[in-house]
Design a protein around this motif. Structure first.
Motif, PDB file in Angstrom:
ATOM      1  N   ASN A   1      79.110  54.370  40.187  1.00  0.00           N
ATOM      2  CA  ASN A   1      77.920  54.501  39.670  1.00  0.00           C
ATOM      3  C   ASN A   1      77.029  53.504  39.103  1.00  0.00           C
ATOM      4  O   ASN A   1      75.689  53.548  38.872  1.00  0.00           O
ATOM      5  N   GLU A   2      77.883  52.936  38.210  1.00  0.00           N
ATOM      6  CA  GLU A   2      77.121  51.804  36.787  1.00  0.00           C
ATOM      7  C   GLU A   2      76.775  50.638  37.791  1.00  0.00           C
ATOM      8  O   GLU A   2      75.253  50.495  38.280  1.00  0.00           O
ATOM      9  N   ASN A   3      77.061  50.904  39.597  1.00  0.00           N
ATOM     10  CA  ASN A   3      76.287  50.149  40.721  1.00  0.00           C
ATOM     11  C   ASN A   3      74.773  49.953  41.200  1.00  0.00           C
ATOM     12  O   ASN A   3      74.423  49.732  41.490  1.00  0.00           O
ATOM     13  N   LYS A   4      75.135  51.785  41.284  1.00  0.00           N
ATOM     14  CA  LYS A   4      74.089  52.482  41.875  1.00  0.00           C
ATOM     15  C   LYS A   4      72.736  52.352  40.619  1.00  0.00           C
ATOM     16  O   LYS A   4      71.284  52.811  40.841  1.00  0.00           O
ATOM     17  N   LEU A   5      73.318  52.707  39.528  1.00  0.00           N
ATOM     18  CA  LEU A   5      72.481  52.368  37.763  1.00  0.00           C
ATOM     19  C   LEU A   5      71.686  51.228  37.991  1.00  0.00           C
ATOM     20  O   LEU A   5      70.627  51.108  37.737  1.00  0.00           O
ATOM     21  N   ILE A   6      71.986  50.230  38.211  1.00  0.00           N
ATOM     22  CA  ILE A   6      72.055  49.023  38.218  1.00  0.00           C
ATOM     23  C   ILE A   6      70.741  49.052  38.978  1.00  0.00           C
ATOM     24  O   ILE A   6      69.541  48.262  38.301  1.00  0.00           O
TER      25      ILE A   6
ATOM     26  N   ALA B   1      70.828  58.965  32.332  1.00  0.00           N
ATOM     27  CA  ALA B   1      71.771  57.426  32.699  1.00  0.00           C
ATOM     28  C   ALA B   1      70.186  56.915  33.750  1.00  0.00           C
ATOM     29  O   ALA B   1      70.344  55.189  33.697  1.00  0.00           O
ATOM     30  N   LYS B   2      69.902  57.398  34.937  1.00  0.00           N
ATOM     31  CA  LYS B   2      68.739  56.208  35.054  1.00  0.00           C
ATOM     32  C   LYS B   2      68.215  56.120  34.344  1.00  0.00           C
ATOM     33  O   LYS B   2      67.273  54.821  34.181  1.00  0.00           O
ATOM     34  N   TRP B   3      67.081  56.110  33.296  1.00  0.00           N
ATOM     35  CA  TRP B   3      66.318  56.232  32.197  1.00  0.00           C
ATOM     36  C   TRP B   3      66.828  54.801  31.429  1.00  0.00           C
ATOM     37  O   TRP B   3      65.924  53.223  31.884  1.00  0.00           O
ATOM     38  N   ASP B   4      68.035  54.486  31.074  1.00  0.00           N
ATOM     39  CA  ASP B   4      69.045  53.310  30.196  1.00  0.00           C
ATOM     40  C   ASP B   4      68.780  53.155  31.386  1.00  0.00           C
ATOM     41  O   ASP B   4      68.884  51.673  30.895  1.00  0.00           O
ATOM     42  N   ALA B   5      69.578  52.486  32.609  1.00  0.00           N
ATOM     43  CA  ALA B   5      69.503  51.698  32.913  1.00  0.00           C
ATOM     44  C   ALA B   5      68.124  50.702  33.239  1.00  0.00           C
ATOM     45  O   ALA B   5      68.225  49.577  33.327  1.00  0.00           O
ATOM     46  N   TRP B   6      67.793  51.888  33.200  1.00  0.00           N
ATOM     47  CA  TRP B   6      65.761  51.200  33.783  1.00  0.00           C
ATOM     48  C   TRP B   6      64.758  49.778  32.125  1.00  0.00           C
ATOM     49  O   TRP B   6      65.001  48.989  32.587  1.00  0.00           O
ATOM     50  N   LYS B   7      65.336  51.178  31.412  1.00  0.00           N
ATOM     51  CA  LYS B   7      65.055  50.499  30.582  1.00  0.00           C
ATOM     52  C   LYS B   7      65.821  48.814  30.258  1.00  0.00           C
ATOM     53  O   LYS B   7      65.723  48.180  29.238  1.00  0.00           O
TER      54      LYS B   7
END
Length: 90
Positions: A23-28, A55-61
């Protein structure tokens, strides 16, 4: 091949990554993709009960402020890295 074409090619390749991709890599990848295609975050942060979108928003931010070219290059590099890891473990 231009950067945009290479980016689009790697976005297609990313769809073929295995389900076992963390999930970490997917979010990156998600954050870099959004930064490359949309730019800086333009929505408010989802509520705490919406964990997935938050989590997706945080990855984008986390990649806010990167220029489009830099985000595209980072995305391409990450996809290549993940594909190499898959190939090495096969």
């Amino acid at each position: 091949m231009g950067l945009k074409e290479e980016f689009e090619e790697h976005a297609e390749k990313a769809k073929a990554l295995p389900e076992s991709t963390s999930n970490e890599n997917k979010l990156i990848l998600y954050g870099l993709y959004k930064q490359a295609t949309v730019g800086n975050v333009n929505t408010s942060r989802p509520g705490m009960f919406n964990m997935r979108d938050r989590a997706k928003w945080d990855a984008w931010k986390a990649v806010e402020g990167k220029c489009t070219d830099e985000a595209m290059n980072d995305y391409i590099t990450k996809v290549k890295q993940l594909l190499e890891e898959v190939a090495a473990s096969a």
